[in-house]
Design a protein around this motif. Sequence first.
Motif: not given
Length: 201
Positions: A16, A19, A109, A111, A168-170, A173, A175, A178, A181-182
């Motif tokens: 968290k 990101v 968001l 995660l 989102v499954n990170n 991925l 950061p 992610v 994307t957000a």
Amino acid sequence: MTGTLLFIIGPPAVGKMTVGEQIAARTGLRLFHNHLAIEPVLRFFPFGSPPFGRLVDRFRRDLIEEVAASDLPGLIFTYVWAFDLPEDERAVDQFAEPFRRRGGRVLFLELEAAQEERLRRNQGASRLAEKPSKRDVVFSQQNLLELDRRYRLSSEGRFDDRADYLRVNNTHLEPALVAATAISYFRIPLQSGQEGCVPQA
């Protein structure tokens, strides 16, 4: 000026703060990660004690209220939401209220990541630097596992049809991806000099 409150929610060590740092750097939203309130109070009162709870809650509410009333673009607030606890949902609504009252945007968001990956991230250098209470890695790992056992820390798709919510499954991925994307999904304005950072939809 009406600002944006972006909650980044998810279980411990899901990423968290990391990101949030990426989103803050691109948008100018200020990052208020959960432990900015927790760590100072731990110097005086143990986690979970009544004074600890009152002080942390008061600081969170006061800071969110002041940012909502300011000319800042908004706030990113990280939070571990136990979806099976009604009091956590009430707390989220109360944190959001100063922005909603002023006509600001409130976004979420969420995660998710595999527990094995979260246990690895739990020992990350930036996490330990920002969160001194996590430096006892053995205790922190046990706490992560215990929270996973005791609470439902995923929405399990409950809000997936909402325009203000992105899950989102990170696990695999970066950061930065992610964050991009957000920003793109929520159409959060970029600050000057950040054009081109967000992939086009």
